[in-house]
Design a protein around this motif. Structure first.
Motif, mmCIF file in Angstrom:
data_model
loop_
_atom_site.group_PDB
_atom_site.id
_atom_site.type_symbol
_atom_site.label_atom_id
_atom_site.label_comp_id
_atom_site.label_asym_id
_atom_site.label_seq_id
_atom_site.Cartn_x
_atom_site.Cartn_y
_atom_site.Cartn_z
ATOM 1 N N MET A 1 0.857 -1.209 0.000
ATOM 2 C CA MET A 1 0.000 0.000 0.000
ATOM 3 C C MET A 1 0.886 1.251 0.000
ATOM 4 S SD MET A 1 -3.359 0.489 0.014
ATOM 5 C CE MET A 1 -4.150 -0.964 0.723
ATOM 6 N N LYS B 1 1.876 7.244 1.130
ATOM 7 C CA LYS B 1 1.183 8.536 1.130
ATOM 8 C C LYS B 1 -0.317 8.350 1.369
ATOM 9 C CE LYS B 1 0.398 11.077 -2.635
ATOM 10 N NZ LYS B 1 0.718 11.928 -3.807
ATOM 11 N N LEU B 2 -0.880 7.331 0.734
ATOM 12 C CA LEU B 2 -2.318 7.110 0.896
ATOM 13 C C LEU B 2 -2.655 6.612 2.307
ATOM 14 C CD1 LEU B 2 -3.393 5.668 -2.558
ATOM 15 C CD2 LEU B 2 -3.327 8.031 -1.753
ATOM 16 N N LEU B 3 -1.753 5.820 2.879
ATOM 17 C CA LEU B 3 -1.978 5.359 4.255
ATOM 18 C C LEU B 3 -2.048 6.555 5.200
ATOM 19 C CD1 LEU B 3 0.276 2.242 4.933
ATOM 20 C CD2 LEU B 3 -2.156 2.390 4.433
ATOM 21 N N ALA C 1 -5.229 8.461 4.668
ATOM 22 C CA ALA C 1 -6.373 7.764 5.278
ATOM 23 C C ALA C 1 -6.399 8.020 6.787
ATOM 24 C CB ALA C 1 -6.302 6.268 4.989
ATOM 25 N N LEU C 2 -5.242 7.889 7.432
ATOM 26 C CA LEU C 2 -5.182 8.066 8.884
ATOM 27 C C LEU C 2 -5.537 9.496 9.281
ATOM 28 C CD1 LEU C 2 -1.972 5.962 9.657
ATOM 29 C CD2 LEU C 2 -4.314 5.437 10.368
ATOM 30 N N LEU D 1 1.568 4.352 14.568
ATOM 31 C CA LEU D 1 0.483 3.655 13.859
ATOM 32 C C LEU D 1 1.024 2.849 12.682
ATOM 33 C CD1 LEU D 1 -2.093 6.588 13.909
ATOM 34 C CD2 LEU D 1 -2.516 4.342 14.901
ATOM 35 N N ASP E 1 4.390 -1.249 12.096
ATOM 36 C CA ASP E 1 4.517 -2.534 11.401
ATOM 37 C C ASP E 1 5.054 -2.370 9.988
ATOM 38 O OD1 ASP E 1 3.422 -3.446 13.679
ATOM 39 O OD2 ASP E 1 1.527 -4.129 12.796
ATOM 40 N N GLU E 2 4.829 -1.187 9.420
ATOM 41 C CA GLU E 2 5.291 -0.958 8.049
ATOM 42 C C GLU E 2 6.736 -0.457 8.046
ATOM 43 O OE1 GLU E 2 2.206 -0.205 9.122
ATOM 44 O OE2 GLU E 2 1.300 -1.789 7.916
#
Lengths: 259, 175, 175
Positions: free
Chosen positions: B1, B4-6, B9-10, B26, B29-30
């Motif tokens: 994913m 930037k989009l993550l 979204a957050l 947040l 994990d990534e």
């Protein structure tokens, strides 16, 4: 020469205030309280109106105006906030001290105006700051923080932490208390009877009509039959089920009352 | 994913602004690095350059907000909104903002009038001021200060961004 | 002001979805026509094609929402709080457990206060209570009872295993 008209009433010029002109005292109080945020604000207004620098206040002029203003309020029998009167006293004191000759030795004594000027200046700065604050972009008025609903798949609710003991304690507290105040105890029901009542209602939801005998489980023996029968009687009494007998000594049929 | 989009979204889903530190937690994990996050936040800011929204950093972190120039229209959504704050409320707030921590008595001395308790209560209810302690003088009066919420609501990162007022300048000059 | 941005601002600022009719009313002064609005909404949908948001039409109107594919991350914003149940929830459940089948009105009579429907809904969502029928009185209120899930969660085999409370004990003794 005629005095200039101060107002026009029904087209006619009025040159002098009518003697019986009545200004409701409340109106003036409101004027004072809504227009000025206190004596410092009123003083600032009087100074600004004459384009004077705070540091160079002509105390006697400003004091005269201030006192005139307060005197007007008093003749109108308006109750002024105490702070206005305190300021009047302060101004009068400053004025009197300035009139007194300074003893030679105390020439260095601070100008009594200085403290007032300092307070006025400080107040003016915050009056200014309040305006600046009000002009800043404010959330909910000028800018609007955005929260967008997420499209989330269904997530089961987390189970609250709840123990059987807590549940029982709550039931004891409520039900025992409620029944103590109840006028009569409806029936001698035990939990097993209530459980059986729910069972019967459940079965009736799956099958609208049941035979009386199908409600008994022979494996439960006599006690089971008694519990079932009590449950059925209670359901009848509450009007939740109907029991029909088509012929004398015929089979009993149980059906839910709503059908 | 796409990172930037993550982050987008957050930020949109969060009911409160998100600090970089929170975003990193947040996205632990990534394995996102601070520099990557910062680059992505800058990209997002640029993406919304010509839109009705802007990505801003306030005291508690990053948030998307509808730009000020649309307030006329947005305010039509909220016709029953309560009126403007009174001058007394704004002056009290200004004194607390610039002179915190400060007691009610000290505010009254500056304003030259007593302060109605409803003003202090309203400011507390708005979440703009809080009690940070008690002054060790007779009566142990409450010491009032502004909150992070105040900074957020006034679009500020820190108290240092408050517009300077003359008295402060003089004091700084004198020091 | 560009109509597309106005509509964008309104949709983002509104706490509720906005129907086309509402949008047209909000933009009445600008003399916006329905066809123009529809064109602009389609444009906005396209603008957000590759972003974390989407403009969707739900029952009550248009709204932006965070796309479902980000739910894993968005859920991290709202960690499950295994909170203490409210007193109202605890008491309602206790009464249903010991006095089932029972109507909401009867529970209210015992508790002496009205019960918010959200409590009953939460208990249903938790799978602890269910509707087992309707009482044949005016209004045909729902009859509430506990579920098998309730027994499982409280480690019970049957309702008979619920610890007796005084009133029940007396009754049992009388039999």
């Amino acid at each position: 020469m005629n005095a200039p008209p101060i107002a026009k009433v029904y087209g006619a010029s009025v040159v002098a205030l009518p003697e019986n002109l009545y200004i409701p005292p409340d109106a003036l109080t409101v004027f004072l309280e809504e227009t000025f945020e206190g004596p410092l604000d009123l003083l600032l207004y009087l100074i600004k109106r004459r384009n004077l620098d705070i540091m160079a206040i002509s105390v006697s002029k400003v004091t005269e105006q201030y006192l005139a203003y307060i005197a007007l309020m008093e003749t109108l029998k308006i109750e002024l906030a105490a702070e206005y009167l305190v300021m009047a006293a302060t101004l009068a004191e400053i004025k009197s001290r300035l009139l007194l000759p300074q003893p030679e030795a105390e020439v260095q004594e601070e100008d009594p105006r200085a403290e007032l000027a300092r307070r006025l200046k400080e107040y003016e700065q915050f009056k200014q700051a309040a305006l600046l604050l009000d002009q800043m972009p404010r959330a909910g008025r000028d800018i609007f923080p955005v929260v967008v609903e997420p499209d989330l798949p269904f997530r089961p609710l987390p189970r609250p932490k709840l123990s059987l003991a807590e549940l029982t304690a709550a039931a004891r507290r409520l039900l025992v208390q409620a029944e103590r105040f109840a006028i009569h105890i409806v029936a001698r029901e035990t939990l097993s009877v209530r459980e059986r009542m729910v069972d019967i209602l459940d079965r009736l939801r799956r099958k609208p009509q049941l035979s009386f005998t199908s409600l008994f489980d022979p494996a439960e023996g006599r006690a089971g039959a008694v519990v079932t029968f009590l449950a059925l009687l209670e359901l009848c009494r509450q009007g939740l089920v109907e029991v029909h007998q088509r012929e004398p000594l015929g089979f009993l049929e149980v059906q839910s009352a709503c059908t | 994913m796409h990172l930037k989009l993550l982050v987008e979204a957050l930020l949109f889903a969060s009911p409160e602004p998100l600090a970089s530190r929170q975003l990193l937690a947040l996205l632990k994990d990534e394995g996102v690095k601070r520099a990557e996050l910062e680059a992505v936040l800058a990209e997002l800011q640029a993406d919304y350059q010509d839109r009705a929204l802007e990505l801003v950093h306030v005291a508690s972190g990053w948030r998307f907000q509808v730009r000020r120039e649309f307030s006329t229209w947005v305010n039509r959504l909220f016709p029953e909104k309560i009126g403007r704050p009174s001058r007394a409320l704004l002056e009290t707030l200004a004194i607390i903002a610039y002179r915190q921590p400060i007691t009610r008595g000290e505010i009254e001395a500056i304003r030259g009038v007593s302060i109605n308790s409803s003003i202090v209560n309203t400011l507390k209810e708005l979440g703009w001021i809080r009690i940070v302690g008690h002054k060790e003088v007779p009566g142990r009066p409450e010491l009032l200060a502004t909150t992070e919420r105040f900074l957020n609501d006034f679009n500020l990162n820190s108290l240092r961004q408050l517009p300077p007022i003359a008295a402060d300048e003089e004091q700084s000059a004198g020091q």
